[in-house]
Design an enzyme around this catalytic site. Structure first.
Site, PDB file in Angstrom:
ATOM      1  N   HIS A   7       0.820  -1.210   0.000  1.00 15.06           N
ATOM      2  CA  HIS A   7       0.000   0.000   0.000  1.00 15.06           C
ATOM      3  C   HIS A   7       0.853   1.258   0.000  1.00 15.06           C
ATOM      4  O   HIS A   7       2.043   1.201   0.306  1.00 15.06           O
ATOM      5  CB  HIS A   7      -0.983   0.025   1.174  1.00 15.06           C
ATOM      6  CG  HIS A   7      -0.360   0.097   2.528  1.00 15.06           C
ATOM      7  ND1 HIS A   7      -0.080  -1.017   3.287  1.00 15.06           N
ATOM      8  CD2 HIS A   7       0.044   1.153   3.289  1.00 15.06           C
ATOM      9  CE1 HIS A   7       0.453  -0.670   4.437  1.00 15.06           C
ATOM     10  NE2 HIS A   7       0.562   0.663   4.466  1.00 15.06           N
ATOM     11  N   HIS A  79       3.994   7.161   3.765  1.00 15.87           N
ATOM     12  CA  HIS A  79       4.923   6.044   3.610  1.00 15.87           C
ATOM     13  C   HIS A  79       4.455   5.088   2.523  1.00 15.87           C
ATOM     14  O   HIS A  79       3.319   5.162   2.067  1.00 15.87           O
ATOM     15  CB  HIS A  79       5.133   5.281   4.930  1.00 15.87           C
ATOM     16  CG  HIS A  79       3.947   4.517   5.419  1.00 15.87           C
ATOM     17  ND1 HIS A  79       3.014   5.045   6.288  1.00 15.87           N
ATOM     18  CD2 HIS A  79       3.537   3.235   5.187  1.00 15.87           C
ATOM     19  CE1 HIS A  79       2.103   4.142   6.566  1.00 15.87           C
ATOM     20  NE2 HIS A  79       2.397   3.033   5.911  1.00 15.87           N
ATOM     21  N   GLU A 128       7.673   0.998   5.095  1.00 20.11           N
ATOM     22  CA  GLU A 128       7.145  -0.049   5.980  1.00 20.11           C
ATOM     23  C   GLU A 128       7.347  -1.390   5.291  1.00 20.11           C
ATOM     24  O   GLU A 128       7.156  -1.510   4.079  1.00 20.11           O
ATOM     25  CB  GLU A 128       5.657   0.194   6.223  1.00 20.11           C
ATOM     26  CG  GLU A 128       4.988  -0.837   7.103  1.00 20.11           C
ATOM     27  CD  GLU A 128       3.493  -0.574   7.303  1.00 20.11           C
ATOM     28  OE1 GLU A 128       2.941  -1.107   8.277  1.00 20.11           O
ATOM     29  OE2 GLU A 128       2.883   0.140   6.482  1.00 20.11           O
TER      30      GLU A 128
END
Length: 132
Positions: A7, A79, A128
Site C-alpha cells: 500500500h 509512507h 514499511e
C-alpha cells in the site's frame, strides 16, 4: 527479499472526508475506519485492483501523523509498504545493509507484523515492511 507493493499511505486530517472522495468521486471500495491506538492512527483502506491506498488520521496529539500534519498541513504521502516473507529476517537484512529499522516489529493494520525503515535511509521515504 522485498516483495510486492502492499500500500501507499496518505496522511489526512479526516479519513471520512478523504474516503468520500475515493468512494464517491472515484468509485472505489473503501473499508470501514479502524482505530489503531498502539500506532496513534485511524485508518481506512481504499482497495484497488493492484494495491491499496491507506488513509491515515491522527488519534490524539501524540500521534506521529499529527506531527506529520503540523509540517504538512494539507496532508500528503506518508509512507510506502512492501511485503516480505519473514519480518525478522528482513529487518536484520535492512540493518546489516546500514539502514535504520525504527524499533521492533509491531502488529499493523492488517493484523500482521510490520517494521519501519527511517526515511533518511530510503531516499527520503518512510518505508514499511509487512510480513505476508
Amino acid at each position: 527479499m522485498i516483495g510486492r507493493l502492499n500500500h501507499v499511505a496518505i496522511a489526512t486530517r479526516d479519513v471520512a472526508a478523504a474516503s468520500q472522495v475515493y468512494r464517491g468521486a472515484m468509485g472505489a471500495t473503501v473499508t470501514e475506519p479502524q482505530d489503531l491506538p498502539e500506532h496513534g492512527v485511524r485508518v481506512v483502506f481504499v482497495e484497488l485492483p493492484n494495491t491499496k491506498i491507506e488513509l491515515l488520521e491522527p488519534l490524539g496529539e501524540g500521534s506521529p501523523i499529527a506531527a506529520f500534519l503540523e509540517k504538512n498541513p494539507s496532508g500528503g504521502l506518508h509512507h510506502v509498504c512492501y511485503e516480505v516473507e519473514d519480518i525478522e529476517a528482513a529487518a536484520a537484512q535492512v540493518a546489516a545493509g546500514g539502514a535504520r529499522v525504527l524499533g521492533p516489529p509491531k502488529i499493523g493494520a492488517h493484523g500482521k507484523p510490520v517494521v519501519f525503515i527511517h526515511p533518511k535511509d530510503v531516499s527520503g521515504v518512510l518505508t514499511e515492511l509487512e510480513q505476508v
